[in-house]
Design a protein around this motif. Structure first.
Motif, PDB file in Angstrom:
ATOM      1  N   ARG A 125       0.828  -1.204   0.000  1.00  0.00           N
ATOM      2  CA  ARG A 125       0.000   0.000   0.000  1.00  0.00           C
ATOM      3  C   ARG A 125       0.872   1.267   0.000  1.00  0.00           C
ATOM      4  N   THR A 126       0.438   2.327  -0.692  1.00  0.00           N
ATOM      5  CA  THR A 126       1.187   3.584  -0.703  1.00  0.00           C
ATOM      6  C   THR A 126       0.546   4.652   0.186  1.00  0.00           C
ATOM      7  N   LEU A 127      -0.763   4.537   0.412  1.00  0.00           N
ATOM      8  CA  LEU A 127      -1.455   5.481   1.288  1.00  0.00           C
ATOM      9  C   LEU A 127      -2.187   4.694   2.360  1.00  0.00           C
ATOM     10  N   ARG A 128      -2.299   5.290   3.535  1.00  0.00           N
ATOM     11  CA  ARG A 128      -3.064   4.634   4.598  1.00  0.00           C
ATOM     12  C   ARG A 128      -4.100   5.602   5.181  1.00  0.00           C
TER      13      ARG A 128
ATOM     14  N   PRO B 177     -14.215  -1.864   0.368  1.00  0.00           N
ATOM     15  CA  PRO B 177     -14.360  -3.049  -0.489  1.00  0.00           C
ATOM     16  C   PRO B 177     -13.707  -4.307   0.056  1.00  0.00           C
ATOM     17  N   VAL B 178     -12.830  -4.159   1.036  1.00  0.00           N
ATOM     18  CA  VAL B 178     -12.171  -5.355   1.567  1.00  0.00           C
ATOM     19  C   VAL B 178     -12.510  -5.594   3.043  1.00  0.00           C
ATOM     20  N   GLN B 179     -13.487  -4.894   3.530  1.00  0.00           N
ATOM     21  CA  GLN B 179     -14.012  -5.106   4.880  1.00  0.00           C
ATOM     22  C   GLN B 179     -12.927  -5.083   5.947  1.00  0.00           C
TER      23      GLN B 179
ATOM     24  N   GLY C  39      -5.536   0.792   0.881  1.00  0.00           N
ATOM     25  CA  GLY C  39      -5.261   2.207   0.675  1.00  0.00           C
ATOM     26  C   GLY C  39      -6.000   2.843  -0.482  1.00  0.00           C
ATOM     27  N   CYS C  40      -7.160   2.345  -0.814  1.00  0.00           N
ATOM     28  CA  CYS C  40      -7.885   2.866  -1.977  1.00  0.00           C
ATOM     29  C   CYS C  40      -8.489   4.242  -1.716  1.00  0.00           C
TER      30      CYS C  40
ATOM     31  N   MET D 196      -6.048  10.423   4.123  1.00  0.00           N
ATOM     32  CA  MET D 196      -5.154   9.427   3.541  1.00  0.00           C
ATOM     33  C   MET D 196      -3.739  10.001   3.599  1.00  0.00           C
ATOM     34  N   ILE D 197      -2.855   9.308   4.275  1.00  0.00           N
ATOM     35  CA  ILE D 197      -1.481   9.807   4.385  1.00  0.00           C
ATOM     36  C   ILE D 197      -0.517   8.816   3.730  1.00  0.00           C
TER      37      ILE D 197
END
Ligand code: SF4
Ligand code: SF4
Length: 96
Positions: free
Chosen positions: A34-37, A56-58, A76-77, A91-92
């Motif tokens: 992931r690039t953003l959290r 989407p991934v619960q 991280g979507c 989102m960081i």
């Protein structure tokens, strides 16, 4: 109608190593790439559960006073941040 002289697709003629097919699941989780959290502002969160509904991934998890994220499976979507009516999720960038 004219019949084909030989079968259109003959699987026995394909070399075994031509198109390898993955047969083992990767041990990687979305948290590995992931690039953003998402980070929730605990003072703004009103526990409406919209983020939980849209993820989407619960991976949204309920805490006693706010909603948080399972960062092992979060990809991280940013959908949760887009949908949060309180704008409580930022989102960081992941640290390199
Ligand atoms: S959508 Fe926003 S306000 Fe609602 S539970 Fe999630 S973080 Fe809290
Ligand atoms: S960033 Fe995407 S995957 Fe992560 S909690 Fe939000 S909606 Fe779910």
């Amino acid at each position: 109608m004219k019949r084909q002289a030989k079968p259109f697709f003959d699987a026995t003629r394909i070399p075994g190593d031509l198109a390898p097919i993955a047969t083992e699941a990767s041990p990687m989780l979305p948290g590995d790439w992931r690039t953003l959290r998402p980070v929730v502002d605990r003072l703004k969160c009103v526990k409406c559960a919209v983020c939980w509904l849209y993820c989407p991934v619960q991976c949204v998890v309920e805490k006693p006073r706010w909603f948080d994220f399972n960062l092992a499976t979060c990809k991280g979507c940013g959908i949760c941040a887009q949908e949060c009516p309180q704008r409580a999720i930022a989102m960081i960038e992941e640290a390199a």
